[in-house]
Design a protein around this motif. Sequence first.
Motif, short mmCIF file in Angstrom:
data_model
loop_
_atom_site.label_atom_id
_atom_site.label_comp_id
_atom_site.label_asym_id
_atom_site.label_seq_id
_atom_site.Cartn_x
_atom_site.Cartn_y
_atom_site.Cartn_z
N THR A 156 0.82 -1.20 0.00
CA THR A 156 0.00 0.00 0.00
C THR A 156 0.87 1.26 0.00
OG1 THR A 156 -0.14 0.03 2.42
CG2 THR A 156 -1.87 -1.17 1.25
N VAL A 157 0.27 2.36 -0.42
CA VAL A 157 0.98 3.64 -0.44
C VAL A 157 1.01 4.18 0.98
CG1 VAL A 157 1.05 5.97 -1.39
CG2 VAL A 157 0.19 4.07 -2.80
N ARG A 158 2.21 4.25 1.55
CA ARG A 158 2.36 4.73 2.93
C ARG A 158 2.61 6.24 2.94
NH1 ARG A 158 6.98 1.61 2.08
NH2 ARG A 158 8.80 2.90 1.70
N GLU A 159 2.29 6.86 4.05
CA GLU A 159 2.43 8.30 4.17
C GLU A 159 3.88 8.74 4.39
OE1 GLU A 159 0.53 12.06 6.62
OE2 GLU A 159 0.16 10.04 7.33
N MET A 160 4.62 8.00 5.21
CA MET A 160 5.98 8.41 5.56
C MET A 160 7.00 7.39 5.05
SD MET A 160 5.44 11.27 7.15
CE MET A 160 7.06 11.63 7.78
N THR A 161 8.06 7.89 4.44
CA THR A 161 9.22 7.09 4.07
C THR A 161 10.39 7.76 4.76
OG1 THR A 161 8.25 6.48 1.95
CG2 THR A 161 10.63 6.21 2.18
N ARG A 203 7.40 12.95 3.89
CA ARG A 203 5.96 12.71 3.73
C ARG A 203 5.63 12.52 2.25
NH1 ARG A 203 2.19 13.29 7.31
NH2 ARG A 203 3.52 14.57 8.63
N THR A 204 4.97 11.40 1.96
CA THR A 204 4.56 11.09 0.60
C THR A 204 3.20 11.71 0.32
OG1 THR A 204 5.75 8.99 0.66
CG2 THR A 204 4.01 9.19 -0.99
N GLU A 205 3.06 12.30 -0.86
CA GLU A 205 1.77 12.84 -1.31
C GLU A 205 1.04 11.78 -2.14
OE1 GLU A 205 0.83 13.95 -4.74
OE2 GLU A 205 -1.12 14.41 -3.90
N SER A 206 1.79 11.09 -3.02
CA SER A 206 1.22 10.04 -3.87
C SER A 206 2.37 9.30 -4.55
CB SER A 206 0.29 10.64 -4.93
OG SER A 206 1.02 11.49 -5.80
N LEU A 207 2.02 8.24 -5.27
CA LEU A 207 2.99 7.49 -6.06
C LEU A 207 2.50 7.39 -7.50
CD1 LEU A 207 3.77 4.42 -3.76
CD2 LEU A 207 5.08 6.54 -3.97
N GLU A 208 3.45 7.25 -8.41
CA GLU A 208 3.15 6.98 -9.82
C GLU A 208 3.91 5.71 -10.18
OE1 GLU A 208 1.26 8.95 -11.90
OE2 GLU A 208 0.95 10.52 -10.41
N LEU A 242 -2.46 8.06 -1.11
CA LEU A 242 -2.15 7.42 0.17
C LEU A 242 -3.19 6.36 0.50
CD1 LEU A 242 -1.11 10.46 2.40
CD2 LEU A 242 0.38 8.79 1.26
N GLY A 243 -2.71 5.21 0.99
CA GLY A 243 -3.59 4.14 1.41
C GLY A 243 -4.04 3.20 0.31
N GLU A 244 -3.87 3.59 -0.95
CA GLU A 244 -4.31 2.71 -2.03
C GLU A 244 -3.38 1.51 -2.17
OE1 GLU A 244 -6.80 4.56 -5.39
OE2 GLU A 244 -5.00 5.84 -5.22
N ILE A 245 -3.91 0.42 -2.68
CA ILE A 245 -3.16 -0.82 -2.85
C ILE A 245 -2.45 -0.80 -4.19
CG2 ILE A 245 -3.33 -3.33 -3.04
CD1 ILE A 245 -5.89 -3.11 -1.29
N SER A 246 -1.13 -1.02 -4.16
CA SER A 246 -0.34 -1.05 -5.38
C SER A 246 -0.10 -2.47 -5.89
CB SER A 246 1.00 -0.35 -5.17
OG SER A 246 1.73 -0.97 -4.13
N VAL A 247 -0.05 -3.43 -4.99
CA VAL A 247 0.24 -4.81 -5.39
C VAL A 247 -0.45 -5.78 -4.43
CG1 VAL A 247 2.42 -4.88 -4.08
CG2 VAL A 247 2.10 -6.45 -6.02
N ASN A 300 6.06 11.02 -5.15
CA ASN A 300 5.65 12.43 -5.21
C ASN A 300 5.57 12.91 -3.77
OD1 ASN A 300 5.30 12.34 -8.07
ND2 ASN A 300 3.37 11.28 -7.73
N TRP A 301 6.53 13.71 -3.37
CA TRP A 301 6.66 14.13 -1.98
C TRP A 301 5.75 15.32 -1.67
CZ3 TRP A 301 9.01 10.39 0.42
CH2 TRP A 301 9.99 9.66 -0.22
N ALA A 302 5.37 15.45 -0.42
CA ALA A 302 4.50 16.54 0.02
C ALA A 302 5.14 17.91 -0.20
CB ALA A 302 4.13 16.36 1.49
N ASP A 303 6.49 17.97 -0.26
CA ASP A 303 7.16 19.26 -0.48
C ASP A 303 7.22 19.65 -1.96
OD1 ASP A 303 9.16 17.67 -1.58
OD2 ASP A 303 10.64 18.12 -0.03
N GLY A 304 6.60 18.83 -2.83
CA GLY A 304 6.55 19.14 -4.25
C GLY A 304 7.64 18.50 -5.08
#
Length: 138
Positions: free
Chosen positions: A32-37, A41-46, A85-90, A124-128
């Motif tokens: 899943t797409v986690r908030e913190m790495t 802070r993660t905003e989203s993934l591609e 965030l929270g969506e299932i990737s695999v 895609n990080w929260a800081d842009g």
Amino acid sequence: MIELTEAPLDHAQLTEKVRSNRAGAVCTFLGTVREMTGDRRTESLEYEAYPEMVLKKLAELEAEARERWPIVEAAIAHRVGHLALGEISVVVAVSSPHRRDAFEACQWLIDTLKQVVPIWKRENWADGTKDWVHPTEG
């Protein structure tokens, strides 16, 4: 069963596909797409992929897992595109007569998928800012 899709993954449906009266164990892994790495802070993934090669590699992994463990059924599905965030990737789901084999096969499948399947992830990080992540990192 293998799948590469832009649609949201239904982990319950995939788990049901591997259930069988011949299997005493079902193991399902969700990425899943986690908030913190670390401290970022993660905003989203591609996710991007080379579909023909992905499907070929996933089929090879499933076949190898079936040679190594007494798998009754297996399902491997990966999502591509934009994920929040929270969506299932695999999803990796495996059934077998006994739990140890189901756990080992499921872990081997996800670990090996991350190493050899041509799917690329951009954080895609929260800081842009944005960073491509090598498949074996993290």
